[in-house]
Design a protein around this motif. Structure first.
Motif, mmCIF file in Angstrom:
data_model
loop_
_atom_site.group_PDB
_atom_site.id
_atom_site.type_symbol
_atom_site.label_atom_id
_atom_site.label_comp_id
_atom_site.label_asym_id
_atom_site.label_seq_id
_atom_site.Cartn_x
_atom_site.Cartn_y
_atom_site.Cartn_z
ATOM 1 N N ALA A 46 -5.634 -6.222 -1.758
ATOM 2 C CA ALA A 46 -4.994 -5.561 -0.834
ATOM 3 C C ALA A 46 -6.260 -4.719 -0.869
ATOM 4 O O ALA A 46 -6.630 -3.403 -0.008
ATOM 5 N N ILE A 50 -8.157 -2.587 2.283
ATOM 6 C CA ILE A 50 -8.454 -1.247 2.666
ATOM 7 C C ILE A 50 -9.396 -0.443 3.115
ATOM 8 O O ILE A 50 -9.507 0.359 3.686
ATOM 9 N N GLY A 238 -0.826 -4.535 -5.146
ATOM 10 C CA GLY A 238 -0.346 -4.707 -3.892
ATOM 11 C C GLY A 238 1.082 -3.962 -3.029
ATOM 12 O O GLY A 238 0.464 -3.262 -1.567
ATOM 13 N N LYS A 239 1.673 -3.765 -3.618
ATOM 14 C CA LYS A 239 2.722 -3.385 -3.263
ATOM 15 C C LYS A 239 1.832 -1.183 -3.164
ATOM 16 O O LYS A 239 2.710 -1.024 -2.559
ATOM 17 N N ALA A 241 -1.406 -0.592 -2.598
ATOM 18 C CA ALA A 241 -1.675 -0.283 -1.867
ATOM 19 C C ALA A 241 -0.581 -0.238 -0.571
ATOM 20 O O ALA A 241 -1.712 0.285 0.294
ATOM 21 N N ASP A 242 -0.298 -0.890 -0.241
ATOM 22 C CA ASP A 242 1.031 -0.444 1.038
ATOM 23 C C ASP A 242 0.851 0.901 1.088
ATOM 24 O O ASP A 242 0.985 1.644 1.764
ATOM 25 N N ALA A 243 1.766 1.354 -0.227
ATOM 26 C CA ALA A 243 2.364 2.626 -0.455
ATOM 27 C C ALA A 243 0.693 3.686 -0.293
ATOM 28 O O ALA A 243 1.229 4.662 1.225
ATOM 29 N N SER A 245 -1.306 3.192 0.971
ATOM 30 C CA SER A 245 -2.762 2.654 2.868
ATOM 31 C C SER A 245 -1.449 4.628 3.570
ATOM 32 O O SER A 245 -2.126 4.895 5.023
ATOM 33 N N LYS A 246 -0.140 3.444 3.553
ATOM 34 C CA LYS A 246 0.683 4.482 5.286
ATOM 35 C C LYS A 246 0.817 5.844 4.368
ATOM 36 O O LYS A 246 0.878 6.726 5.073
ATOM 37 N N TYR A 249 -2.609 7.170 6.269
ATOM 38 C CA TYR A 249 -2.517 7.006 7.187
ATOM 39 C C TYR A 249 -1.872 8.113 7.640
ATOM 40 O O TYR A 249 -2.149 8.909 8.787
ATOM 41 N N SER A 759 7.703 -1.481 -10.005
ATOM 42 C CA SER A 759 6.702 -1.501 -9.553
ATOM 43 C C SER A 759 5.566 -0.761 -10.515
ATOM 44 O O SER A 759 6.114 -0.165 -11.715
#
Length: 904
Positions: A46, A50, A238-239, A241-243, A245-246, A249, A759
């Protein structure tokens, strides 16, 4: 006489059989090319995805002249390095395991084939054997296919298939015997299975099942099932990376909006003729500001994403893979070691893993119940008597070459007895040059063997089952080899001793002598010598390793093909079974349970006896359904499916190639203690990754906050776009090198295992990121706004912002970089002492010095690009002094929020 008519195949018939039933060649595992593996890693990460998006956007802006080519190059290098390093490590290690097909194709078997009108024994490669062939099997041969024995008598070691070290006896089947390949029964005395090894005897086998249809082949084919279960680390990252990236952004969007608000209301830049910012005459400036705000947002997103993290993971894994190899641990998959550090439950094979994998004489008891734990400890006269009983009554051949004992022939029990006697005992017996007479070999009916010794001794020596010999004994030898009457009290004491040994899963063997020759009266009036306890002994280091694993919160379950009593005894000695709540089951017990019932008792399960390959796979599946991180150790073909399905599989170096093919990690020295080292290194990798995340997120949080707040307080962008990019590239890359080499610490084994869904960023880590990140943000703003700090720098440089010239802004930039660098000392340990074990990671010191040197260098050559100018010694002194304040801030946080992630 053959129980089956030997109908040897002609070459034509063999070819027809091959077409009908298939080849004996095993279908090789599907190979993945380097480029395919690289593409899979590229798609599957992930963070890499990104970074790729950020790279594309950065390239577009750079191409339009609105962005920085340097950042595009930096991101591209990070992406290429991260994916290439990890892929190459995995690919090169995988090549070491692709030998199974070649190994078997080189084996030659003796096969009966009809050629030129007569039956001949031909040397034929294993791959060319077909269903219907008759194969001659001799001691040392690997059985090349599944079949039925039709002539002769052999003993085979089936440990690679069923995990049992005890040899199995095989005898001819009747001609009407039906061989059903679907019925797997390793205890059947007529069936032979591919992968077993003939230990003694000679026989002829009729081949019934070949290639992928054999039990060996079916187990190998299970390895080809794709395992789409992600490793715990990839799941956690992966988690993250999602956090991230949010966060990036949202932060980028807010900063872009803040930049435009500053342009419109607080710091308007008007073109000539424009009365207000939002007017037609100012359209070109509005467009430029919009492009600048979008560029700034992209930079913030890039800064927020720690592109050094994938590279750091590849780097730290690669470094530890080399260290592990020195400890005889070969990592096949790059995330295998880290996954080992997250283990919740470990299903372990017994034979050769927890035990030594070979029978050993554990102790010797005289008739007077005196115990001796070694041959040399036995009194001299009794020692000589036992030596004659062992070396004078055997079908093994013993040689001493270069001070080492070599035992050939005989069964595993006799080899254990000769190992007990050792080199000196063997030499002493040879020196005596005793003449032997008639002998009687062991058979299952008599349950003993005997041999006549001539000369002064002039007695027959006998060894065999205690219940067979003891009842015929009327006398015994004392320590001085004086013959004494064997009383009922002594007999009772010996019975009790043998019962104790049996409860310890020991095989008991008795020795006696007879004045009668071999014949009808041999067993009359025997004189008892003593008994030995023989067992597949525990590895001494395995007991300590199991204790360490349990201390680390890992549940160890022994899965074995042995009978329940033997397995339970071994488990008690290994401290696997310690309380009445601990459970030992058989395969039948397991199959009588539903999955839900098994899940309820799983936390108390310690032993599974008489286990089948399907039991092992089921145990792994059920454990994973409970969201546990599952490990499996093994060395046989029977272990391979479970090794493949487990989150991390450990194969033993002496095991089959199939098991190594299936596993993530190979323990080259077969040492259970090495497995525990793997767990420690895995936890070290995990903790080092977390240290890097703390270090990097602290910088990211403060950089984003400073960029967001700056426009609202009239500071524009306190850190320019190129400065933020510089901090990001330098800190990401070099910090990965610095923190990736942190040493393994024994205290990591006191931590509880990390849940699969847990986490990677703990509360303690968040307290560090937010506390130190907030301090760095506040300290940076205070540095910029308070007149005291401005007074410490020259005021004759080009003005950047009102009252802030080039020298002052250079001082601020260096203060920020050095503060982030010093925070590396806080991040590398959760202890108050920031220099703990620092001597074991000298690279950390070197990298931190490199960051400082490079930063000083950039003040001289950065110029307008980095918005820097050379500072004086005095100015540098103030910068370093203020930067060091972050160290006590980090220490204070540790005192307020102590580490609470200990094992529970």
């Amino acid at each position: 006489m053959l129980k089956h008519e030997l109908k040897a195949l002609t070459e034509q018939e063999a070819e027809e059989s091959r077409k009908k039933y298939g080849s004996n060649m095993l279908t090789p595992p599907e190979q993945t090319s380097f480029w395919a593996a690289l593409w899979d890693n590229f798609r599957g990460d992930a963070l890499i995805r990104i970074l790729t998006v950020a790279l594309i956007i950065t390239l577009i802006f750079a191409f339009l002249g609105l962005g920085d080519w340097l950042e595009a190059v930096g991101i591209a290098i990070a992406v290429v390095l991260a994916t290439t390093v990890s892929t190459y490590s995995e690919y090169s290690n995988n090549q070491l395991f692709q030998k199974l097909q070649d190994e078997y194709s080189r084996i030659v078997c003796k096969v009966f084939r009809k050629r030129e009108g007569s039956v001949q024994v031909c040397d034929i490669q294993t791959d060319n054997i077909v269903t219907g062939d008759y194969v001659l099997l001799q001691a040392g041969d690997k059985i090349p296919a599944d079949g039925v024995i039709v002539d002769g008598f052999i003993k085979v070691n089936q440990a690679s298939l069923n995990g049992e070290s005890e040899e199995a006896s095989k005898r001819p089947a009747d001609e009407d015997f039906v061989f059903n390949p679907e019925e797997i029964d390793f205890l059947n005395e007529h069936k032979l299975y591919r992968g077993s090894v003939v230990t003694s005897g000679e026989a002829i086998m009729l081949v019934k099942c070949v290639g992928d249809q054999s039990q060996f082949g079916r187990l190998a084919q299970e390895l080809k099932e794709e395992d789409d279960r992600e490793s715990p680390l990839k799941l956690k990252l992966g988690k993250v990376a999602d956090a991230i990236s949010k966060f990036g952004y949202i932060g980028g969007t807010l900063i872009a909006v803040a930049f435009m608000i500053n342009c419109i209301f607080f710091n308007p830049t008007l073109l000539p003729g424009a009365e207000t910012y939002l007017s037609a005459a100012n359209l070109m400036q509005i467009f430029r500001d919009l492009v600048s705000s979008i560029t700034l947002a992209i930079v913030i997103i890039v800064v927020a994403v720690p592109e050094g993290l994938p590279m750091m993971i590849a780097l730290v894994s690669g470094l530890n893979m080399k260290k592990l190899l020195k400890d005889n641990i070969l990592i096949r998959k790059i995330d295998g070691a880290e996954t080992a550090g997250s283990l919740n439950i470990l299903f372990s094979d017994k034979t050769g893993t927890i035990t030594k994998g070979a029978l050993q004489v554990v102790n010797y008891f005289s008739a007077e119940d005196k115990e001796y734990n070694s041959f040399n400890a036995i009194p001299e006269k009794m020692q000589k008597m036992l030596l004659v009983n062992i070396c004078g009554n055997t079908n093994a051949v013993c040689l001493v070459n270069n001070g080492k004992l070599q035992v050939t022939g005989g069964n595993i029990t006799e080899r254990a007895l000769h190992e007990f006697v050792g080199v000196q005992g063997t030499l002493d017996y040879e020196a005596a040059k005793l003449e032997t007479g008639e002998s009687l070999m062991f058979n299952s009916a008599n349950k003993y063997s005997a041999n006549e010794i001539k000369g002064p001794f002039n007695r027959a020596v006998i060894k065999g089952a205690p219940e067979k010999l003891l009842k015929n004994c009327k006398y015994y030898y004392d320590e001085n080899m004086e013959v004494q009457p064997l009383t009922d009290a002594i007999r009772t004491r010996l019975d009790e001793r043998m019962a104790v040994l049996a409860n310890k899963a020991m095989r008991v063997l008795a020795f006696a002598t007879s004045a009668n020759p071999i014949g009808e009266y041999l067993l009359e009036d025997l004189t008892f010598v003593g008994i030995v306890g023989i067992r597949d002994e525990l590895r001494p280091e395995a007991v300590e390793a199991i204790r360490t694993a349990k201390k680390a919160g890992i549940q160890v379950v022994m899965v074995t093909g042995d009978k329940k009593e033997t397995a339970a005894a071994i488990a008690r000695d290994a401290k696997l079974i310690e309380t009445g709540d601990d459970i030992a089951l058989t395969s039948d017990d397991l199959n009588a349970m539903s999955d839900d019932e098994l899940k309820k008792i799983l936390p108390r399960l310690r032993v599974v006896a008489r286990a089948l390959p399907t039991d092992k796979s089921r145990l792994v599946r059920v454990s994973q359904e409970l969201n546990l991180v599952v490990g499996m150790t093994g060395d046989g073909v029977n272990d391979a499916p479970a090794l493949k399905k487990a989150d991390v599989g450990f194969a033993m170096g002496s095991g089959t190639e199939v098991s190594k093919e299936a596993a993530d990690i190979t323990i080259l020295d077969d040492n259970f203690n090495s497995l525990v080292k793997t767990v420690l290194y895995g936890r070290t990798i995990y903790n080092n990754i977390r240290k890097f995340i703390v270090f990097q997120l602290t910088i990211n949080v403060s950089a984003v906050l400073i960029a967001f707040i700056g426009p609202f307080i009239g500071l524009g962008t306190p850190l320019s776009v190129t400065q933020m990019l510089w901090v990001n590239i330098v800190m990401d890359t070099l910090a990965a090198l610095a923190l990736g080499g942190e040493p393994p610490l024994a205290r990591y084994m006191d931590e509880r295992p990390k849940r699969r869904d847990e986490s990677i960023i703990s509360k303690n880590m968040w307290s560090s990121v937010l506390t130190v990140g907030a301090y760095l943000t506040a300290a940076s703003l205070l540095f910029l706004l308070h007149p005291f700090f401005r007074s410490l720098f020259r005021l004759d440089g080009p003005e950047i912002y009102p009252g802030m010239d080039m020298y002052f802004m250079t001082g601020f930039f260096c203060f920020y970089v050095l503060s982030a660098m010093f925070n590396g000392f806080n991040a590398r340990t959760d202890k108050v002492n920031i220099f703990e074990h620092i001597g074991e990671n000298r690279n950390f010191i070197y990298v931190m010095l490199l960051i400082a040197v490079v930063q000083v260098l950039m003040t001289f050559i950065g110029g307008p690009i980095l918005r820097t100018a050379p500072l004086t010694i005095s100015e540098w002194g103030w910068v370093v002094l203020f930067s060091l304040v972050i160290l006590p801030i980090g220490t204070l946080r540790k005192l307020i929020f102590p580490m609470r992630e200990k094992h529970q």
